[in-house]
Design a protein around this motif. Sequence first.
Motif, PDB file in Angstrom:
ATOM      1  N   ILE A  22      -6.912  12.485  -7.223  1.00 51.24           N
ATOM      2  CA  ILE A  22      -8.335  11.775  -6.191  1.00 51.24           C
ATOM      3  C   ILE A  22      -7.818  10.395  -6.072  1.00 51.24           C
ATOM      4  O   ILE A  22      -7.804  10.108  -4.735  1.00 51.24           O
ATOM      5  N   LEU A  23      -7.344   9.579  -6.863  1.00 49.99           N
ATOM      6  CA  LEU A  23      -7.103   8.211  -6.829  1.00 49.99           C
ATOM      7  C   LEU A  23      -5.857   8.043  -5.666  1.00 49.99           C
ATOM      8  O   LEU A  23      -5.808   7.226  -4.801  1.00 49.99           O
ATOM      9  N   GLY A  24      -4.905   9.066  -5.877  1.00 48.41           N
ATOM     10  CA  GLY A  24      -3.736   9.276  -4.758  1.00 48.41           C
ATOM     11  C   GLY A  24      -4.253   9.322  -3.607  1.00 48.41           C
ATOM     12  O   GLY A  24      -3.737   8.784  -2.357  1.00 48.41           O
ATOM     13  N   PHE A  25      -5.265  10.277  -3.067  1.00 50.80           N
ATOM     14  CA  PHE A  25      -5.984  10.393  -1.884  1.00 50.80           C
ATOM     15  C   PHE A  25      -6.742   9.165  -1.333  1.00 50.80           C
ATOM     16  O   PHE A  25      -6.477   8.775  -0.306  1.00 50.80           O
ATOM     17  N   LEU A  26      -7.337   8.602  -2.255  1.00 46.81           N
ATOM     18  CA  LEU A  26      -8.390   7.304  -2.112  1.00 46.81           C
ATOM     19  C   LEU A  26      -7.432   6.096  -1.473  1.00 46.81           C
ATOM     20  O   LEU A  26      -7.902   5.305  -0.495  1.00 46.81           O
ATOM     21  N   VAL A  27      -6.175   5.955  -2.230  1.00 44.22           N
ATOM     22  CA  VAL A  27      -5.611   4.788  -1.847  1.00 44.22           C
ATOM     23  C   VAL A  27      -4.806   5.185  -0.589  1.00 44.22           C
ATOM     24  O   VAL A  27      -4.233   4.367   0.236  1.00 44.22           O
ATOM     25  N   ALA A  28      -4.724   6.123   0.113  1.00 39.02           N
ATOM     26  CA  ALA A  28      -4.100   6.690   1.218  1.00 39.02           C
ATOM     27  C   ALA A  28      -5.199   6.220   2.407  1.00 39.02           C
ATOM     28  O   ALA A  28      -4.574   6.342   3.673  1.00 39.02           O
ATOM     29  N   ILE A  29      -6.538   6.344   2.074  1.00 32.94           N
ATOM     30  CA  ILE A  29      -7.453   6.116   3.126  1.00 32.94           C
ATOM     31  C   ILE A  29      -7.364   5.123   3.902  1.00 32.94           C
ATOM     32  O   ILE A  29      -7.385   5.054   5.262  1.00 32.94           O
ATOM     33  N   LEU A  78       0.748  -1.290   0.176  1.00 33.33           N
ATOM     34  CA  LEU A  78       0.079   0.044   0.103  1.00 33.33           C
ATOM     35  C   LEU A  78       0.762   1.392  -0.055  1.00 33.33           C
ATOM     36  O   LEU A  78       0.488   2.301  -0.683  1.00 33.33           O
ATOM     37  N   LEU A  79       1.624   0.969   0.764  1.00 30.82           N
ATOM     38  CA  LEU A  79       2.809   2.460   1.068  1.00 30.82           C
ATOM     39  C   LEU A  79       3.329   2.603  -0.406  1.00 30.82           C
ATOM     40  O   LEU A  79       3.336   4.093  -0.944  1.00 30.82           O
ATOM     41  N   SER A  80       4.029   1.784  -1.256  1.00 28.72           N
ATOM     42  CA  SER A  80       4.452   2.094  -2.332  1.00 28.72           C
ATOM     43  C   SER A  80       3.155   2.589  -3.462  1.00 28.72           C
ATOM     44  O   SER A  80       3.803   3.475  -4.336  1.00 28.72           O
ATOM     45  N   LEU A  81       2.256   2.128  -3.426  1.00 31.92           N
ATOM     46  CA  LEU A  81       1.113   2.667  -4.194  1.00 31.92           C
ATOM     47  C   LEU A  81       0.948   4.287  -3.883  1.00 31.92           C
ATOM     48  O   LEU A  81       0.676   4.902  -4.619  1.00 31.92           O
ATOM     49  N   VAL A  82       0.918   4.642  -2.506  1.00 31.04           N
ATOM     50  CA  VAL A  82       0.605   5.784  -2.172  1.00 31.04           C
ATOM     51  C   VAL A  82       1.676   6.908  -2.789  1.00 31.04           C
ATOM     52  O   VAL A  82       1.400   7.936  -3.071  1.00 31.04           O
ATOM     53  N   ILE A  83       3.052   6.230  -2.862  1.00 37.96           N
ATOM     54  CA  ILE A  83       3.997   7.008  -3.267  1.00 37.96           C
ATOM     55  C   ILE A  83       4.093   7.041  -4.933  1.00 37.96           C
ATOM     56  O   ILE A  83       4.113   8.267  -5.495  1.00 37.96           O
ATOM     57  N   TRP A  84       3.873   5.952  -5.498  1.00 38.39           N
ATOM     58  CA  TRP A  84       4.107   5.868  -7.076  1.00 38.39           C
ATOM     59  C   TRP A  84       2.765   6.130  -7.736  1.00 38.39           C
ATOM     60  O   TRP A  84       2.938   6.333  -8.863  1.00 38.39           O
ATOM     61  N   LEU A  85       1.783   6.081  -7.316  1.00 37.09           N
ATOM     62  CA  LEU A  85       0.792   6.216  -8.248  1.00 37.09           C
ATOM     63  C   LEU A  85       0.442   7.803  -8.611  1.00 37.09           C
ATOM     64  O   LEU A  85       0.312   8.102  -9.877  1.00 37.09           O
ATOM     65  N   PRO A  86       0.799   8.972  -7.641  1.00 36.85           N
ATOM     66  CA  PRO A  86       0.844   9.921  -7.984  1.00 36.85           C
ATOM     67  C   PRO A  86       2.030  10.601  -9.045  1.00 36.85           C
ATOM     68  O   PRO A  86       1.834  11.246 -10.061  1.00 36.85           O
ATOM     69  N   ILE A  87       3.115   9.757  -8.650  1.00 42.83           N
ATOM     70  CA  ILE A  87       4.058   9.938  -9.754  1.00 42.83           C
ATOM     71  C   ILE A  87       3.805   9.279 -11.239  1.00 42.83           C
ATOM     72  O   ILE A  87       3.873  10.134 -12.038  1.00 42.83           O
ATOM     73  N   ALA A  88       3.224   8.282 -11.217  1.00 42.25           N
ATOM     74  CA  ALA A  88       2.861   7.492 -12.552  1.00 42.25           C
ATOM     75  C   ALA A  88       1.691   8.410 -13.238  1.00 42.25           C
ATOM     76  O   ALA A  88       1.717   8.703 -14.465  1.00 42.25           O
ATOM     77  N   ALA A  89       0.849   9.034 -12.188  1.00 41.89           N
ATOM     78  CA  ALA A  89      -0.300  10.018 -13.223  1.00 41.89           C
ATOM     79  C   ALA A  89       0.384  11.298 -13.631  1.00 41.89           C
ATOM     80  O   ALA A  89       0.167  11.661 -14.594  1.00 41.89           O
ATOM     81  N   GLY A  90       1.399  11.675 -12.837  1.00 39.15           N
ATOM     82  CA  GLY A  90       2.307  13.035 -13.515  1.00 39.15           C
ATOM     83  C   GLY A  90       2.875  12.529 -14.642  1.00 39.15           C
ATOM     84  O   GLY A  90       2.881  13.541 -15.479  1.00 39.15           O
ATOM     85  N   VAL A  91       3.445  11.499 -14.843  1.00 38.60           N
ATOM     86  CA  VAL A  91       3.924  10.947 -16.056  1.00 38.60           C
ATOM     87  C   VAL A  91       2.965  10.907 -17.368  1.00 38.60           C
ATOM     88  O   VAL A  91       3.232  11.305 -18.285  1.00 38.60           O
ATOM     89  N   ALA A  92       1.921  10.277 -16.959  1.00 33.10           N
ATOM     90  CA  ALA A  92       0.758  10.249 -17.870  1.00 33.10           C
ATOM     91  C   ALA A  92       0.320  11.645 -18.244  1.00 33.10           C
ATOM     92  O   ALA A  92       0.045  11.858 -19.420  1.00 33.10           O
TER      93      ALA A  92
END
Length: 494
Positions: free
Chosen positions: A43-50, A7-21
Motif C-alpha cells: 500500500i505504501l508502494g502505491f501511495l508514494v507513486a501517486i 521520488l522515483l528511487s522511493l517508488v523502486i526501492w520501497l517495495p524491495i525493502a518491504a520484501g526484504v523485511a
Amino acid sequence: MILGFPLLSLVIWLPIAAGVAVLATGGDRNANLARMIALIGSILGFLVAIPLYTGFNVLQGGMQFTEMAPWVERFHVNYHLGVDGISLWLVLLNCFTTPLVVIAGWKVIEKKVAQYMAAFLIMSGIVNGVFMALDALLFYVFWEAMLIPMFIIIGVWGGPNRVYAAIKFFLYTLLGSLLMLVALIYMYNLSGSFNILDYYKLPLTMTAQIFIFIAFFVAFAVKVPMWPVHTWLPDAHVEAPTGGSVVLAAIMLKVGAYGFLRFSLPIAPDASHALSGFMITLSLVAVVYIGLVALVQSDMKKLIAYSSISHMGFVTLGIFIFNSIGTEGALIQMISHGFISGAMFLCVGVLYDRMHSRQIADYGGVANKMPMFAAFFMLFSMANSGLPGTSGFAGEFMVILGAMKADFWLAFLAATTLVFGAAYTLWMYKRVIFGAVSNSHVAELMDITPREFLFLALLAVGVLGMGIYPLPFAEVMHASVNDLLMHVAQTKLQ
C-alpha cells in the motif's frame, strides 16, 4: 524529484525493502506478520507513486522527476531515472496491482508465505525500475532481474507441471534478451554512453537500424508475447498461482510493448517504418488466429491466457500504424488490459480456491450459489468483450480508429476481435455461471468473502472509471506520444 526528494528511487526501492523485511520475519510461524508487512509495504508502494500523477505536467512531453547519479563511472554507466507520459500509467498500474495480489493470496497461500509475498514486492520494485530506467545497462539489469521472482513464483507455488512451465518461461525470455544486450553494447560503442536518450540521436544507417530493430524485436516480441513466440504464455498461466497469473498478464506483458515505444521506434525509426507491415501482420494474426484458438479452450485460465495474446496484438497494431490516436489507443489498451486480465484471473482464482478445478465442464449454475461473484464476473467478461462504457472498449476503439486512418482493411480485421472476444468470453461465462446447478460440488459453493469483494470491487472501479471517463489516462500520454511520433517522422525524412 519533488522538493529535492528522490521520488522515483522511493517508488523502486520501497517495495524491495518491504520484501526484504517480509523475508526477515522467518518461517511460516510468523505468517500473519509477513502478511501484514507485505500489505503495508504494498500500500505504501502505491501511495508514494501517486505524486507522480498529481505532480506530472501533462503539457510537457519529455522526462520528468529525473534522477541521475554515477554508477560505474569508468564505462559511463549512470543510475538514471525518469518518467514521461508513456511510462507513468504503467508504473501506477504496477503499484496498484501489487496490493491486490497480496490481498488475493492472504488465505490461499499457507506454506512459505513470507517468500511468496516477498517475491511479489521485490518484483514490483524491479518492474518499476524497468519503466523508469533511462540508462541502457540499468534497464537491462532490471529487465533480467524481474525474471527471477516470477520464475520462483511459478516454480514453487505453481501447478503439477510448474517446473516445466517455469523453465520454459525463463529460457524464452532470457534467450530473447541476449540479442538486445548485443544491440545496446553496439550503440554504446558508437555513442560512448549508455544513456537511452543519446541513442535517439545516433545517425544509424538503414542496415544498422534493421539489425538493431531485429535484436530488440526478439526481446520484446517474446515478452508481449507476439505470435509465433507466444507458446510459453499459456503454460506459464496455467501452472502459475493466481497472483502469478495476475502480475504476468497485467504487468509483465506490458514491458515488451513498452520496449517497442522506448527503444525500437525512436532508435530505429526507418527500420520501424520499413518493417511495419511485418509487425502489423503478426499483430493481426494474434488478433484473429489466437482469438479463434481461445474459442476451443476447455481450461478457463488457458482461455484467458490466449485472450491476453489476442488483446496484446491490438497493442502492437496500434504502435506500428504510426498515428497518435492509434499509439494512444495502444497505451490505453495496455492499462485497460491490466485491469481486465487481472480481474479475470482473480475470478478464476476465486472459483479454483473452492473447487480446485479450472475446467469449464466442471461448472454450471454458479450464479445460483454465488450471485455477487456472478455480477462481478459478468462485468469483467463484458469488459473483456469490449463493451462500451468499460475500459475494454476505449483502447480498442481508439486503435480501430487509428487503423482506419491507415487502411480500411486493417481496421476491419482488427475489429474482428470484438466478435471473437465476445464469442469466447461470453460462451465461457454462460457455461460456467448460467443454467441449473450442474453437480454437488457447485451446490456447496459459497459466495465471495469480504476480502474477495475488496479486490474485485477495486478492479471494477478501475474498469468502469476508465471506460466512462478515459480523459485522465489519455491526457497524460498525449504530449509524449506526439513527441515520439514527431521524432520518428522527422528522422525518417532526413
